[in-house]
Motif scaffolding. Structure first.
Motif, PDB file in Angstrom:
ATOM      1  N   GLU A  97       0.831  -1.208   0.000  1.00  0.00           N
ATOM      2  CA  GLU A  97       0.000   0.000   0.000  1.00  0.00           C
ATOM      3  C   GLU A  97       0.861   1.252   0.000  1.00  0.00           C
ATOM      4  O   GLU A  97       0.573   2.217  -0.697  1.00  0.00           O
ATOM      5  CB  GLU A  97      -0.931  -0.002   1.207  1.00  0.00           C
ATOM      6  N   LEU A  98       1.937   1.219   0.776  1.00  0.00           N
ATOM      7  CA  LEU A  98       2.835   2.375   0.831  1.00  0.00           C
ATOM      8  C   LEU A  98       3.505   2.620  -0.519  1.00  0.00           C
ATOM      9  O   LEU A  98       3.584   3.767  -0.977  1.00  0.00           O
ATOM     10  CB  LEU A  98       3.882   2.160   1.925  1.00  0.00           C
ATOM     11  N   VAL A  99       3.957   1.556  -1.169  1.00  0.00           N
ATOM     12  CA  VAL A  99       4.570   1.684  -2.497  1.00  0.00           C
ATOM     13  C   VAL A  99       3.558   2.266  -3.477  1.00  0.00           C
ATOM     14  O   VAL A  99       3.886   3.151  -4.275  1.00  0.00           O
ATOM     15  CB  VAL A  99       5.100   0.310  -2.978  1.00  0.00           C
ATOM     16  N   HIS A 100       2.311   1.803  -3.394  1.00  0.00           N
ATOM     17  CA  HIS A 100       1.262   2.325  -4.275  1.00  0.00           C
ATOM     18  C   HIS A 100       1.028   3.822  -4.030  1.00  0.00           C
ATOM     19  O   HIS A 100       0.937   4.602  -4.974  1.00  0.00           O
ATOM     20  CB  HIS A 100      -0.036   1.541  -4.064  1.00  0.00           C
ATOM     21  N   GLN A 101       0.931   4.217  -2.770  1.00  0.00           N
ATOM     22  CA  GLN A 101       0.702   5.636  -2.451  1.00  0.00           C
ATOM     23  C   GLN A 101       1.862   6.507  -2.936  1.00  0.00           C
ATOM     24  O   GLN A 101       1.649   7.564  -3.528  1.00  0.00           O
ATOM     25  CB  GLN A 101       0.540   5.821  -0.943  1.00  0.00           C
ATOM     26  N   PHE A 102       3.092   6.066  -2.670  1.00  0.00           N
ATOM     27  CA  PHE A 102       4.256   6.857  -3.067  1.00  0.00           C
ATOM     28  C   PHE A 102       4.381   6.923  -4.588  1.00  0.00           C
ATOM     29  O   PHE A 102       4.750   7.955  -5.133  1.00  0.00           O
ATOM     30  CB  PHE A 102       5.527   6.285  -2.442  1.00  0.00           C
ATOM     31  N   ASP A 103       4.079   5.826  -5.274  1.00  0.00           N
ATOM     32  CA  ASP A 103       4.150   5.803  -6.729  1.00  0.00           C
ATOM     33  C   ASP A 103       3.107   6.734  -7.331  1.00  0.00           C
ATOM     34  O   ASP A 103       3.374   7.461  -8.280  1.00  0.00           O
ATOM     35  CB  ASP A 103       3.957   4.377  -7.235  1.00  0.00           C
ATOM     36  N   ARG A 104       1.905   6.715  -6.767  1.00  0.00           N
ATOM     37  CA  ARG A 104       0.826   7.572  -7.260  1.00  0.00           C
ATOM     38  C   ARG A 104       1.176   9.054  -7.111  1.00  0.00           C
ATOM     39  O   ARG A 104       0.834   9.873  -7.953  1.00  0.00           O
ATOM     40  CB  ARG A 104      -0.459   7.255  -6.500  1.00  0.00           C
ATOM     41  N   ARG A 105       1.878   9.387  -6.050  1.00  0.00           N
ATOM     42  CA  ARG A 105       2.254  10.786  -5.826  1.00  0.00           C
ATOM     43  C   ARG A 105       3.589  11.163  -6.466  1.00  0.00           C
ATOM     44  O   ARG A 105       4.000  12.311  -6.403  1.00  0.00           O
ATOM     45  CB  ARG A 105       2.317  11.048  -4.322  1.00  0.00           C
ATOM     46  N   GLY A 106       4.300  10.180  -7.004  1.00  0.00           N
ATOM     47  CA  GLY A 106       5.580  10.452  -7.648  1.00  0.00           C
ATOM     48  C   GLY A 106       6.706  10.678  -6.653  1.00  0.00           C
ATOM     49  O   GLY A 106       7.660  11.396  -6.941  1.00  0.00           O
ATOM     50  N   TRP A 107       6.633  10.065  -5.490  1.00  0.00           N
ATOM     51  CA  TRP A 107       7.649  10.261  -4.447  1.00  0.00           C
ATOM     52  C   TRP A 107       8.778   9.253  -4.511  1.00  0.00           C
ATOM     53  O   TRP A 107       9.701   9.304  -3.722  1.00  0.00           O
ATOM     54  CB  TRP A 107       7.004  10.203  -3.065  1.00  0.00           C
ATOM     55  N   LEU A 109      10.449   5.102  -4.923  1.00  0.00           N
ATOM     56  CA  LEU A 109      10.296   3.750  -4.412  1.00  0.00           C
ATOM     57  C   LEU A 109      10.711   3.683  -2.940  1.00  0.00           C
ATOM     58  O   LEU A 109      11.667   4.326  -2.530  1.00  0.00           O
ATOM     59  CB  LEU A 109      11.160   2.795  -5.227  1.00  0.00           C
ATOM     60  N   VAL A 110       9.998   2.906  -2.157  1.00  0.00           N
ATOM     61  CA  VAL A 110      10.322   2.673  -0.750  1.00  0.00           C
ATOM     62  C   VAL A 110      10.759   1.224  -0.619  1.00  0.00           C
ATOM     63  O   VAL A 110       9.972   0.311  -0.876  1.00  0.00           O
ATOM     64  CB  VAL A 110       9.105   2.944   0.162  1.00  0.00           C
ATOM     65  N   SER A 111      12.018   1.008  -0.227  1.00  0.00           N
ATOM     66  CA  SER A 111      12.509  -0.359  -0.069  1.00  0.00           C
ATOM     67  C   SER A 111      11.980  -0.959   1.236  1.00  0.00           C
ATOM     68  O   SER A 111      11.530  -0.256   2.135  1.00  0.00           O
ATOM     69  CB  SER A 111      14.036  -0.367  -0.054  1.00  0.00           C
ATOM     70  N   ARG A 112      12.052  -2.277   1.340  1.00  0.00           N
ATOM     71  CA  ARG A 112      11.608  -2.949   2.562  1.00  0.00           C
ATOM     72  C   ARG A 112      12.474  -2.544   3.761  1.00  0.00           C
ATOM     73  O   ARG A 112      11.972  -2.428   4.871  1.00  0.00           O
ATOM     74  CB  ARG A 112      11.640  -4.461   2.378  1.00  0.00           C
ATOM     75  N   GLU A 113      13.765  -2.344   3.516  1.00  0.00           N
ATOM     76  CA  GLU A 113      14.655  -1.928   4.596  1.00  0.00           C
ATOM     77  C   GLU A 113      14.294  -0.531   5.100  1.00  0.00           C
ATOM     78  O   GLU A 113      14.264  -0.282   6.304  1.00  0.00           O
ATOM     79  CB  GLU A 113      16.125  -1.944   4.135  1.00  0.00           C
ATOM     80  N   GLU A 114      14.008   0.378   4.174  1.00  0.00           N
ATOM     81  CA  GLU A 114      13.606   1.736   4.549  1.00  0.00           C
ATOM     82  C   GLU A 114      12.267   1.718   5.292  1.00  0.00           C
ATOM     83  O   GLU A 114      12.069   2.434   6.271  1.00  0.00           O
ATOM     84  CB  GLU A 114      13.499   2.605   3.300  1.00  0.00           C
ATOM     85  N   PHE A 115      11.359   0.872   4.841  1.00  0.00           N
ATOM     86  CA  PHE A 115      10.053   0.710   5.463  1.00  0.00           C
ATOM     87  C   PHE A 115      10.214   0.234   6.913  1.00  0.00           C
ATOM     88  O   PHE A 115       9.665   0.810   7.841  1.00  0.00           O
ATOM     89  CB  PHE A 115       9.235  -0.293   4.632  1.00  0.00           C
ATOM     90  N   SER A 116      11.010  -0.818   7.109  1.00  0.00           N
ATOM     91  CA  SER A 116      11.230  -1.361   8.456  1.00  0.00           C
ATOM     92  C   SER A 116      11.932  -0.362   9.355  1.00  0.00           C
ATOM     93  O   SER A 116      11.585  -0.204  10.529  1.00  0.00           O
ATOM     94  CB  SER A 116      12.057  -2.639   8.377  1.00  0.00           C
ATOM     95  N   ALA A 117      12.930   0.330   8.822  1.00  0.00           N
ATOM     96  CA  ALA A 117      13.674   1.307   9.619  1.00  0.00           C
ATOM     97  C   ALA A 117      12.782   2.476  10.044  1.00  0.00           C
ATOM     98  O   ALA A 117      12.889   2.970  11.167  1.00  0.00           O
ATOM     99  CB  ALA A 117      14.866   1.827   8.825  1.00  0.00           C
ATOM    100  N   ALA A 118      11.888   2.903   9.165  1.00  0.00           N
ATOM    101  CA  ALA A 118      10.987   4.017   9.499  1.00  0.00           C
ATOM    102  C   ALA A 118      10.010   3.618  10.606  1.00  0.00           C
ATOM    103  O   ALA A 118       9.752   4.402  11.521  1.00  0.00           O
ATOM    104  CB  ALA A 118      10.221   4.471   8.265  1.00  0.00           C
ATOM    105  N   LEU A 119       9.474   2.409  10.539  1.00  0.00           N
ATOM    106  CA  LEU A 119       8.561   1.949  11.587  1.00  0.00           C
ATOM    107  C   LEU A 119       9.287   1.825  12.927  1.00  0.00           C
ATOM    108  O   LEU A 119       8.760   2.203  13.969  1.00  0.00           O
ATOM    109  CB  LEU A 119       7.925   0.617  11.203  1.00  0.00           C
TER     110      LEU A 119
END
Length: 152
Positions: A97-107, A109-119
């Motif tokens: 869902e996060l990848v979809h939101q970021f792609d739709r807004r043109g922000w 790619l969010v990697s899994r490592e970046e996702f885990s680190a942010a949480l």
């Protein structure tokens, strides 16, 4: 002529609770005396009521708005412990869902490592159906059902 008062100090982030506050001093590290004293006692920094969703990064805020991150504790209103936030769905679904939101807004790619680190940085727990908060919630609901059954 400008009639609005100028804000004094600059915005800083508390090293203990993560709250954003204004300080005139350049050396301040804490938003209040209780936070300063907690840090002095050596207690680990915790997210309190001040360090909720408004202090999170972009990734956690986007997941919270989408409904994939939510408050899971404390269960009882009598419990005065700090709020606990966690993923409400499995991590793969939240990442997609996060990848979809970021792609739709043109922000980008969010990697899994970046996702885990942010949480982890925002103090958001992973999805777990056997977490202590979930177990406590189940016990609380069972007690409430027992009280309702006795009342009838």
């Amino acid at each position: 002529m400008n009639t609005t008062a100028a804000r004094k100090g600059r915005e800083r982030t508390c090293n203990q609770c993560g709250a954003v506050y204004r300080s005139i001093r350049n050396t301040s590290r804490f938003c209040s005396s209780p936070c300063r004293k907690r840090a002095g006692r050596g207690s680990a920094p915790v997210g309190g009521p001040k360090a909720g969703p408004e202090c999170w990064g972009v990734i956690a805020k986007a997941l919270h708005r989408a409904g994939y991150v939510g408050r899971v504790g404390p269960v009882s209103r009598r419990d005065t412990s700090a709020p606990t936030y966690a993923l409400l769905v499995d991590p793969e679904t939240a990442h997609a869902e996060l990848v979809h939101q970021f792609d739709r807004r043109g922000w980008g790619l969010v990697s899994r490592e970046e996702f885990s680190a942010a949480l982890k940085a925002d103090g958001i727990h992973g999805f777990n159906t056997r977490s202590p908060e979930t177990l406590e919630l189940n016990r609380f609901r069972a007690r409430q059902r027992g009280r309702m059954a006795r009342a009838d």
